[in-house]
Scaffold this motif. Structure first.
Motif, mmCIF file in Angstrom:
data_model
loop_
_atom_site.group_PDB
_atom_site.id
_atom_site.type_symbol
_atom_site.label_atom_id
_atom_site.label_comp_id
_atom_site.label_asym_id
_atom_site.label_seq_id
_atom_site.Cartn_x
_atom_site.Cartn_y
_atom_site.Cartn_z
ATOM 1 N N LEU A 135 38.105 38.035 51.280
ATOM 2 C CA LEU A 135 38.225 37.858 49.778
ATOM 3 C C LEU A 135 38.752 38.822 49.119
ATOM 4 O O LEU A 135 39.447 38.613 48.167
ATOM 5 N N LEU A 136 38.378 40.111 49.807
ATOM 6 C CA LEU A 136 38.765 41.118 48.737
ATOM 7 C C LEU A 136 40.448 41.567 48.691
ATOM 8 O O LEU A 136 40.726 41.565 47.860
ATOM 9 N N THR A 137 40.915 41.069 50.020
ATOM 10 C CA THR A 137 42.286 41.402 50.217
ATOM 11 C C THR A 137 42.929 40.285 49.272
ATOM 12 O O THR A 137 43.914 40.436 48.687
ATOM 13 N N ILE A 138 42.531 39.055 49.409
ATOM 14 C CA ILE A 138 43.209 38.030 48.646
ATOM 15 C C ILE A 138 43.157 38.475 47.029
ATOM 16 O O ILE A 138 44.106 38.365 46.234
ATOM 17 N N ALA A 139 41.830 38.832 46.609
ATOM 18 C CA ALA A 139 41.765 39.402 45.157
ATOM 19 C C ALA A 139 42.515 40.470 44.837
ATOM 20 O O ALA A 139 43.072 40.757 43.780
ATOM 21 N N ALA A 140 42.620 41.361 45.950
ATOM 22 C CA ALA A 140 43.631 42.671 45.547
ATOM 23 C C ALA A 140 45.150 42.275 45.442
ATOM 24 O O ALA A 140 45.812 43.147 44.850
ATOM 25 N N THR A 141 45.464 41.105 46.160
ATOM 26 C CA THR A 141 46.930 40.684 46.189
ATOM 27 C C THR A 141 47.079 39.948 44.877
ATOM 28 O O THR A 141 48.350 39.626 44.407
ATOM 29 N N LEU A 142 46.104 39.641 44.065
ATOM 30 C CA LEU A 142 46.285 38.608 42.819
ATOM 31 C C LEU A 142 47.290 39.353 42.073
ATOM 32 O O LEU A 142 48.306 38.726 41.580
ATOM 33 N N PRO A 143 47.506 40.787 41.639
ATOM 34 C CA PRO A 143 48.192 41.245 40.684
ATOM 35 C C PRO A 143 49.656 40.968 40.942
ATOM 36 O O PRO A 143 50.628 41.044 40.274
ATOM 37 N N LEU A 144 49.908 40.774 42.487
ATOM 38 C CA LEU A 144 51.416 40.654 42.794
ATOM 39 C C LEU A 144 52.183 39.338 42.062
ATOM 40 O O LEU A 144 53.396 39.278 41.837
ATOM 41 N N TRP A 145 51.265 38.312 42.236
ATOM 42 C CA TRP A 145 51.776 36.929 41.833
ATOM 43 C C TRP A 145 51.212 36.142 40.427
ATOM 44 O O TRP A 145 51.572 35.371 40.125
ATOM 45 N N LEU A 146 50.347 37.075 39.920
ATOM 46 C CA LEU A 146 49.824 36.778 38.722
ATOM 47 C C LEU A 146 50.636 37.223 37.493
ATOM 48 O O LEU A 146 51.060 38.417 37.441
ATOM 49 N N SER A 147 50.747 36.365 36.449
ATOM 50 C CA SER A 147 51.467 36.848 35.224
ATOM 51 C C SER A 147 50.275 37.722 34.372
ATOM 52 O O SER A 147 49.272 37.763 34.575
ATOM 53 N N THR A 148 50.899 38.605 33.564
ATOM 54 C CA THR A 148 50.065 39.290 32.583
ATOM 55 C C THR A 148 49.079 38.747 32.012
ATOM 56 O O THR A 148 47.698 39.197 31.959
ATOM 57 N N TYR A 149 49.329 37.398 31.521
ATOM 58 C CA TYR A 149 48.389 36.738 30.923
ATOM 59 C C TYR A 149 47.092 36.614 31.809
ATOM 60 O O TYR A 149 46.126 36.756 31.450
ATOM 61 N N TRP A 150 47.547 35.880 32.979
ATOM 62 C CA TRP A 150 46.255 35.509 33.748
ATOM 63 C C TRP A 150 45.586 36.904 34.552
ATOM 64 O O TRP A 150 44.558 36.911 34.834
#
Lengths: 307, 376, 415
Positions: free
Chosen positions: C94-109
């Protein structure tokens, strides 16, 4: 001039206090019987202001010319429909939560408050609405030596007398009728009351209806007094009225009125003689001080804890 | 796997799933322009003015062939006049909606943080309504406004009070909000410059309806003019309670009360009689705007307040895009700094900060029939 | 219920809606006149009629045998178990997924996620006060404001950086919590609620009125965090070197959001872990015991004042830290972010998540924030739908999304 200012500020405070008191009754009754803060009550008051304006416009459109007749009719219709709203809110959002944890109804109430505000915003628009000034004129209040110490408009007199009258009627109902006895019984011990054959669901619904009716009285009179309203007015007044109810001792009817008057006086006197910016700070500080000294409010009964 | 895991995982997959969906969704052919303002909350009436103005402008521009054949598509964004939401919708307009320019916001307190987002993203932003000086005082190269500034507006108010009304005892009241307090402060500063000191300076609480205590206090200070920095909802109630308590001093305010709602919130036209306000020259009277005003009235909408400002803002954006054939903020900004745009409100040109070169604050007076008229 | 009875039931609700909405939707105020719009109550009533039928059909469906078991499983109840909620490796995933979010989320999200995580932090803090210690706090936003303004003011007047502000504001908020706690802890239940509400309003009003110091309604700028002394802005504003100059890379405006997100995520994970531990420590047990029965606790020798104060101060400190993150993420603070509505929203996170359940609070914070953003599409109806969701959620799951878990101690057999 000085006597005039003090007198006028006291009058301002009393009128404001009467308004707070009228709305505070709804909070205090619901709290007394269910132990929950009905955050949607302020919005019931807001709804009643809209209803009053709509009915008034309809009656004027239908050719009712006499102001007293129109007012009485509007008052009756507004009370009827506002009470209906009060009942519906209880039925839909609170009754299903009767036996869940203490905070669930609170969140549900916040949700209802959002629903009511936005329902009105969508159906009536976000604009400020108003009702025309129906009652004109004012009387001067003179001290014994003939110096004017303030002036009161007729509407303001109406507000204070309606507050006293409906408060008296409510107190009488609570003390002397079967309904009032059932209410008090439900308030003291719901399970026991049920065992004794009281339909507590009915009683709770009735309490919501009565609270909403008082809010309707306030809604009409206050709208007459200030002339305008929007879908957001319930919030500010709601918080103040709730504060008043707690100040006076939540669950106590005279307490709600007393709390309202004290709060109104605090606000107007502080605003008049010290600073308007900080009047709410002062009002809340008074609340905290009173509760530190008397943890159950001014007229509340201290809860006796039994093991 | 127990039901518990199932619930956690399904909620999480919902969360990430929607994120993934939203992250991918994209695509546009029309030129997308954001319109940001308070579409909900207690300022919603002003948000409607912005939206209506921009909507009509887009319709007219598209009907006339768009911008080099491309149509304008407007994206609604609601900030409820709350800074936190303003930043959020700004990011949404930039990242998720891929707008090329933004009209908005309304409240200065929203415009100030949101404009940073647009500038960082290199997008042109023009506010039709935020008058707080700070909006353009922060060296944001791609941010403009098509309205005046509170220091100009407050100055106009102060000069009117001193030179025209010859008032000696001025009470200054504001609503403790960015716009209202900023305006009142600007007015006060100019008032001091003219050698008059206020007899009272206090803030009331927005959303309240009972200002009787304040009115009594103003009365006790023997004020002969009351200046109010704030919006119509409070101004209306204030002026009514002043009149009811027999305080006949004129009330003077700014562009926050330019709405028919001011009459409604005062409870009738006779209470607003004699209220003064500063506002730009009435756009509805400018020759070029007459057909636009007709178009609004035909659908039963009176283009009051900021409606035409918003219309003019979109005209300015369209003119810049047409002339430069570009959608880049810095290119558009450069063009707007250098050129004059013919708008529904007359010709508009901008200085280096992004303020209008010519602002024409004039004094209006509300009349007994609930309308306002320029003071000669 | 038979079909005829269902129809009758739905018709009754439809009729009630018609009557109820007749004046408010059937006429629209227009100055001092009204315009008639009778189609609107009819539509509303029709909607309620169909909605009631659908809801009843759904309820019927859930009564079917295969689904009934599922429904039973989904019910929220306090579970006593030896197993942790999720095993360690699942946490890792879970933490790894959460930590990789900035890689593919737009600034807005990413910004939405930052707000959601801030609400999760605040929710965990309030959960200690409301969920564990049972003290209804309606003015939690005060501590949040203290943290946010502590950072903004501290950076302006004392030159405080983000990293020093974190412990400083936590301490500051805890001090506020203790000062408020002393007088109010004598009060019971809802008196406490209104006093905390008043306190929250007082703090907001002071911030709004103290224009000379706090900037009044205009608010204050709050600097972006630094990373190992390097600044994350385009131009150095705090006397350091900007990140991109130091590493000689092009400026990336997302960096600020990414760094805040990562730090926030790490802090949330740490907090989550600590709250779990606290719950099992004597102090956590004392909180819960005090919530259940104050008199019994006091007769067993628990000092109720210190125990309540510790919960209050702990919650306040976490609120303060949430405020620092909020200020850093927004880049500026102003009093409108700290209204009573915010307190109510944090409380909604706690109650929707499930009182006392840390996992539930985090999930609720995510769901509420993301839902709130997704509903933007409906602009006009957003808040309306949001309010309905709150009511429906409370009726459907009054105990919140996830139930509280309590791990029991295994006492050695040879004891």
């Amino acid at each position: 001039m000085n006597g005039y200012i003090v007198g006028q500020q006291v009058i301002n405070g009393l009128v404001l206090g009467a308004i707070y008191g009228l709305i505070a009754v709804g909070y205090t009754m619901v709290y007394g019987i269910m132990g929950m803060i009905n955050f949607a009550h302020g919005d019931i008051y807001m709804i009643s202001a809209y209803l009053a304006a709509i009915f008034l416009a309809l009656l004027t459109g239908a050719g009712v010319q006499s102001v007293p007749v129109a007012l009485v009719l509007v008052l009756a219709l507004t009370i009827l429909f506002t009470a209906f709203y009060g009942w519906t809110v209880e039925r839909v959002a609170y009754r299903p939560l009767r036996n869940s944890n203490r905070l669930a109804p609170l969140i549900s109430a916040i949700g209802v408050s959002l629903i009511l505000q936005n329902y009105v915003r969508i159906s009536q628009g976000a604009r400020n609405q108003g009702i025309p000034a129906l009652i004109e004129g004012h009387v001067r209040v003179n001290a014994a030596d003939g110096v004017t110490i303030g002036q009161v408009t007729y509407t303001q007199i109406l507000i204070v007398s309606a507050a006293l009258l409906s408060m008296g009627a409510l107190a009488w109902i609570m003390r002397h009728t079967t309904l009032g006895r059932s209410c008090r019984a439900t308030q003291q011990d719901r399970v026991m009351a049920e065992l004794l054959g009281i339909n507590t669901d009915h009683i709770i619904a009735t309490v919501f209806i009565m609270g909403a009716a008082m809010a309707a009285v306030a809604g009409l009179l206050v709208t007459l007094n200030y002339g305008s309203f929007d879908f957001f007015i319930g919030f500010v007044v709601g918080i103040k009225a709730f504060t008043a109810a707690v100040l006076g001792g939540i669950g106590s009817l005279p307490g709600a009125m007393l709390g309202g008057v004290i709060l109104g006086l605090c606000e107007s006197l502080f605003s008049g003689f010290v600073n308007t910016d900080y009047k709410d700070v002062f009002a809340f500080a008074v609340l905290i001080l009173v509760l530190v000294v008397r943890p159950s409010g001014l007229l509340g009964h201290p809860e006796v804890e039994k093991v | 796997m127990s039901g518990r895991y199932g619930l956690i995982l399904s909620v999480l997959s919902f969360v990430f799933g929607t994120l993934a969906f939203v992250a991918v969704a994209d695509g546009a052919e029309a030129i997308r322009i954001g319109v940001a303002g308070p579409l909900s909350g207690s300022y919603a009436a002003f948000g409607e003015q912005l939206w209506r103005g921009a909507e009509q402008a887009a319709k007219d521009i598209n009907a006339a062939g768009g911008i080099h054949g491309r149509t304008i598509e407007l994206i609604k964004a609601d900030d409820a006049c709350e800074p936190k939401q303003a930043v959020n919708v700004a990011h949404r307009l930039v990242d998720a909606e891929h707008v090329k320019a933004v009209i908005g916001h309304f409240c200065s307190s929203s415009t100030i943080p949101a404009s940073v987002v647009y500038t960082e993203a290199g997008i042109l932003g023009i506010t039709p309504a935020s008058t707080n000086p700070k909006v353009t005082e922060r060296n944001l190269p791609t941010f403009f406004r098509t309205c005046g500034r509170d220091d100009q507006q407050g100055g106009a108010g102060a000069e009117f009070i001193v030179n025209h009304l010859k008032a000696k005892r001025v009470a200054v009241v504001h609503d403790k909000d960015t716009y209202g307090q900023g305006l009142a402060d600007a007015m006060k500063a100019r008032l001091h410059g003219l050698g008059v000191r206020e007899v009272l300076y206090e803030g009331l609480t927005r959303g309240e309806k009972d200002f009787n205590a304040l009115v009594t206090k103003i009365k006790s200070q023997l004020a002969d003019v009351v200046y109010f920095g704030g919006l119509h909802a409070e101004a209306g109630v204030l002026v009514r309670q002043m009149r009811e308590q027999g305080l006949q001093a004129p009330l003077i305010s700014g562009d926050g009360i330019v709405s028919q709602e001011f009459v409604a919130s005062a409870g009738g036209p006779r209470f607003v009689e004699g209220v003064f306000m500063t506002f730009g020259r009435d756009a509805r009277k400018i020759y070029g705007g007459r057909h636009v005003v007709e178009a609004f009235r035909k659908v039963g909408y009176e283009p009051e307040g900021y409606t035409l400002y918003s219309y003019a803002t979109l005209q300015a954006i369209a003119a810049a895009m047409r002339a430069t054939r570009s959608e880049q903020g810095d290119v558009l900004a450069k063009w707007l700094h250098a050129n004059t745009v013919e708008t529904v409100m007359g010709p508009k040109a901008w200085d280096a900060k992004g303020d209008l070169k010519v602002t024409d604050y004039v004094m209006y007076r509300w009349t007994p029939d609930g309308k306002y008229q320029e003071v000669e | 219920m038979s079909i005829a009875a269902s129809l009758k039931h739905a018709a009754r609700w439809g009729g009630l809606t018609l009557l109820l909405s007749l004046p408010l939707s059937g006429w629209m105020l227009n100055g001092y006149q009204v315009t008639t719009t009778w189609h609107r109550p009819l539509w509303l009533a029709g909607g309620v009629f169909v909605g009631t039928l659908l809801a009843m059909a759904l309820a019927r469906l859930l009564e079917m045998p295969p689904l009934r078991k599922l429904r039973w499983r989904m019910q929220t109840k306090i579970t006593v178990t030896r197993r942790p909620a999720l095993p360690a490796w699942e946490w890792g995933v879970l933490l790894t997924i959460a930590a990789t979010l900035p890689l593919w989320l737009s600034t807005y999200w990413l910004n939405v996620m930052i707000l959601a995580l801030i609400y999760a932090v605040l929710g965990l803090g309030l959960n200690i006060v409301v969920g564990l210690a049972g003290l209804l706090d309606l003015g939690y936003v005060a501590f949040y404001a203290v943290g946010a303004y502590g950072y903004a003011l501290g950076s302006q007047y004392l030159g405080l950086g983000f990293w020093t502000a974190l412990p400083f504001c936590a301490l500051l908020a805890a001090t506020f919590g203790t000062v408020l706690g002393f007088p109010v802890l004598r009060m019971r239940g809802d008196y406490l609620a209104i006093v905390t509400l008043g306190f929250g309003e007082i703090i907001r009003l002071l911030l709004n009125n103290g224009t000379e110091i706090t900037g009044g309604p205009n608010g204050l700028p709050a600097p972006a965090p630094t990373l190992f002394g390097l600044e994350l802005t385009r131009v150095a504003g705090q006397g350091g070197t900007p990140w991109h100059t130091f590493f000689n890379v092009t400026y990336n405006p997302n960096l600020r959001a990414v760094v805040i997100y990562m730090v926030l995520l790490a802090f949330l994970a740490l907090l989550f872990f600590c709250v779990g531990r606290l719950q099992r420590m004597p102090i956590g047990r004392a909180w819960e015991a005090l919530r259940e029965d104050e008199i019994a606790c006091r007769s067993l020798g628990i000092n109720h004042v210190t125990v309540k104060l510790s919960a209050f101060a702990m919650g306040a400190a976490i609120g303060g830290i949430g405020g620092v993150f909020f200020a850093a993420a927004q880049g500026f603070v102003n009093p409108t972010s700290f209204t009573f509505f915010e307190s109510a929203l944090i409380l909604a996170v706690v109650v929707l998540g499930g009182l006392g359940s840390s996992g539930g609070v985090v999930v609720a914070a995510l769901v509420i924030n993301i839902l709130h953003e997704l509903l933007r599409e409906f602009s006009d109806y957003r808040v309306l739908v949001f309010g309905m969701a709150m009511v429906v959620m409370m009726i459907w799951r009054p105990r919140g999304l996830l139930s509280m878990r309590r791990q029991f101690f295994a006492v050695g057999k040879n004891l």
